[in-house]
Design a protein around this motif. Structure first.
Motif, short mmCIF file in Angstrom:
data_model
loop_
_atom_site.label_atom_id
_atom_site.label_comp_id
_atom_site.label_asym_id
_atom_site.label_seq_id
_atom_site.Cartn_x
_atom_site.Cartn_y
_atom_site.Cartn_z
N TYR A 1 0.81 -1.22 0.00
CA TYR A 1 0.00 0.00 0.00
C TYR A 1 0.84 1.27 0.00
CZ TYR A 1 -4.77 -1.82 0.46
OH TYR A 1 -5.99 -2.39 0.22
N THR A 2 2.11 1.16 0.35
CA THR A 2 2.96 2.35 0.32
C THR A 2 3.47 2.66 -1.08
OG1 THR A 2 5.02 1.11 0.79
CG2 THR A 2 3.73 1.89 2.69
N HIS A 3 3.26 1.74 -2.01
CA HIS A 3 3.66 2.00 -3.40
C HIS A 3 2.73 3.06 -3.98
CE1 HIS A 3 4.53 1.45 -7.65
NE2 HIS A 3 5.56 0.67 -7.33
N PRO A 4 3.25 4.10 -4.59
CA PRO A 4 2.42 5.22 -5.03
C PRO A 4 1.39 4.87 -6.10
CG PRO A 4 4.65 5.41 -5.90
CD PRO A 4 4.68 4.32 -4.87
N LEU A 5 1.58 3.77 -6.83
CA LEU A 5 0.65 3.43 -7.92
C LEU A 5 -0.38 2.38 -7.53
CD1 LEU A 5 3.08 3.29 -10.98
CD2 LEU A 5 1.90 5.26 -9.99
#
Length: 554
Positions: A460-464
């Motif tokens: 969930y910390t991945h921006p996409l």
């Protein structure tokens, strides 16, 4: 003191139904329900519930009879939380997104005598009833038209027996509602989320519901006369008890038949919403809405279920949502563990505050005891934040048991006095617990236990990435390896993001044995009507993909 004992004056059964009488006196001229252009006051709501209860009673229904409701978050759904049990019957709210077969199973299993049906569900309920064996008596059907519309054509077309509004109009406002003989009498029957082929019927008593209702108000610090937005389905554990809770504090209930992020933000601004509940999926939807602007006034948002990722919490709180994280199950009737916030934590960095809020927290004041134990030995796990065990509970708000299923009841409510939740968690040195997984969702890879929730929080910390779910995929060497299912934000779907990019991202943040070995991109992850991602669907898909052979830990 041997001559002191319980008497009739101090032993009247606890029930949340009495909240409505008080609301009619204290908040009688204040708004109770708002739905579009339709509004009711608390006095009007009390009178409508009494009339409806009297009409139900005239049909010969009363103690021990199950009366079902299939409706979204509309005023009728709210009123029936009082009217049905005020007639002495047992309230059974049914998930509006279930198919006809499952609804038919529930109606037969519960032996429902009367079903209130919202017009949008009329066709599926008609199909459900048509599946009844000829030897089984079908329940009577009551048609709920949308407020302000004409319902007569639909009544004749689908052969409903009664009209909701006519039952209200023809009822007796002086009806003396039927109080429980014992506070242990059943009040509600709720079937588990419907994510399996055989949902279990959870029965709650008047006493347990009374306790969890007041407990939920205290735990969330709900003041008098809040403005509450109904984004949590009322059929889901009776709206975590806030159906009755809002009555006790004279709140204004803003009802929504359907909603998306735009609708929620519009309702917040229009009505001055102060409180709302929702799953982490709702939290994610609000925080990722591209047209979202900072709120004019803070909104208290209670979320539960899977731990919300820290990145989502940070974004939501930056927009003005004050997020409280809680934990509960259908079997507890509401939130029983909450992240009781300490004022000193307000001085911590935002990322650390979000990490603390992602924990479920400590028992609410109404719970007797909560622990994380080794299910084999029954011994509490080390309070080190890493030792896994099963979360167990005891307290007055727990269910009476599963309807017609003593074996399942005994399996989770054991002789040692604990209710076994099936959730895996850890306990921290400060006494706060955190869910790590459902026991069935823990991935065992080469003897190592991998928390799918922990891997998801990194994804969930991945921006996409918009949504993520991690399940086990069979592996010839390790037994199981993590398989990640992800959906992307709308504006990123055309970007050239590959599975190897996601894997490399995780490798930089996780121990290598925890890194997903497979990544599957989806337009949208499958969910239940309450917003929970259906991991059992994804587990089956991962199994059908076949075994991998990843001898390397990458």
């Amino acid at each position: 003191m041997d001559d002191l004992f319980p008497r009739a004056a101090n032993s009247s059964p606890l029930t949340p139904l009495g909240f409505l009488d008080r609301a009619a006196v204290v908040y009688g001229d204040c708004l109770s329900l708002v739905y579009g252009d339709t509004t009711y006051t608390w006095l009007e709501t009390r009178d409508r519930c009494l009339k409806l209860a009297s009409s139900i009673s005239r049909l010969g229904l009363g103690r021990g009879d199950v009366v079902s409701v299939i409706a979204p978050n509309i005023p009728a759904m709210y009123e029936l939380h009082f009217a049905i049990p005020m007639a002495g019957a047992i309230l059974n709210t049914i998930n509006t997104r279930l198919d006809a077969r499952t609804i038919s199973v529930i109606l037969r299993h519960s032996e429902s005598k009367l079903v209130f049906v919202d017009y949008e569900s009329s066709s599926v309920v008609s199909d459900a009833v048509s599946m009844f064996p000829t030897s089984t008596k079908a329940p009577l059907l009551v048609f709920i038209a949308d407020l302000g519309s004409e319902d007569s054509p639909a009544l004749s077309a689908i052969d409903f027996h009664f009209s909701y509004e006519k039952m209200v109009q023809n009822g007796d406002v002086d009806f003396k509602w039927i109080r429980p003989k014992s506070e242990w009498d059943p009040l509600t029957l709720n079937y588990t989320s419907g994510t399996t082929s055989a949902p279990k019927g959870v029965v709650h008593s008047h006493r347990g519901t009374f306790i969890v209702t007041l407990d939920s108000l205290v735990g969330w610090s709900v003041p008098k006369q809040p403005v509450y937005l109904w984004t949590l389905p009322m059929f889901h554990a009776n709206g975590w008890s806030y159906t009755w809770g809002m009555t006790s504090v004279g709140g204004t209930n803003i009802c929504l038949r359907k909603f998306d992020a735009r609708t929620i933000y519009s309702a917040i601004n229009r009505h001055g919403v102060t409180h709302m509940c929702g799953s982490p999926v709702v939290l994610n939807m609000l925080s990722s809405y591209p047209e979202a602007k900072a709120l004019n006034s803070p909104v208290q948002l209670l979320t539960g279920g899977a731990p919300p990722p820290a990145a989502v919490l940070l974004k939501a709180e930056s927009m003005g949502f004050l997020v409280t994280h809680g934990y509960g199950l259908t079997e507890t009737g509401g939130v029983t563990v909450s992240c009781a916030w300490k004022l000193k934590w307000n001085h911590l960095p935002a990322t650390e505050m979000a990490r603390l809020k992602a924990r479920q927290g400590v028992k609410t004041v109404g719970m007797t005891e909560v622990d994380v134990i080794d299910p084999e030995s029954g011994v509490s796990v080390k309070r080190d934040g890493t030792s896994l065990g099963e979360i167990v509970l005891r307290g007055g708000c727990l269910m009476l048991g599963y309807l017609k299923d003593p074996e399942a009841t005994a399996k989770c409510m054991r002789e040692d006095g604990w209710f076994y939740t099936g959730d895996v968690g850890v306990m921290y040195p400060d006494g706060y617990l955190e869910i790590k997984d459902r026991s069935k969702d823990v991935i065992i890879s080469g003897g190592e236990n991998i928390s799918s929730v922990e891997v998801e929080s990194i994804l969930y910390t991945h921006p996409l990435i918009n949504e993520s779910a991690v399940v086990a995929r069979p592996d010839e060497y390790w037994g199981e390896t993590p398989c990640a299912f992800v959906s992307l934000h709308e504006d990123s779907k055309r970007r050239e993001l590959k599975d190897k990019d996601i894997i490399e991202f995780c490798r930089s943040k996780l121990a290598h044995y925890m890194v997903p070995k497979t990544v599957v991109f989806m337009e949208e992850l499958p969910k239940t009507s309450t917003g929970k991602i259906q991991k059992f669907v994804l587990r089956e898909r991962a199994k059908k993909m076949g075994s991998t052979n990843t001898r390397s830990r990458m």
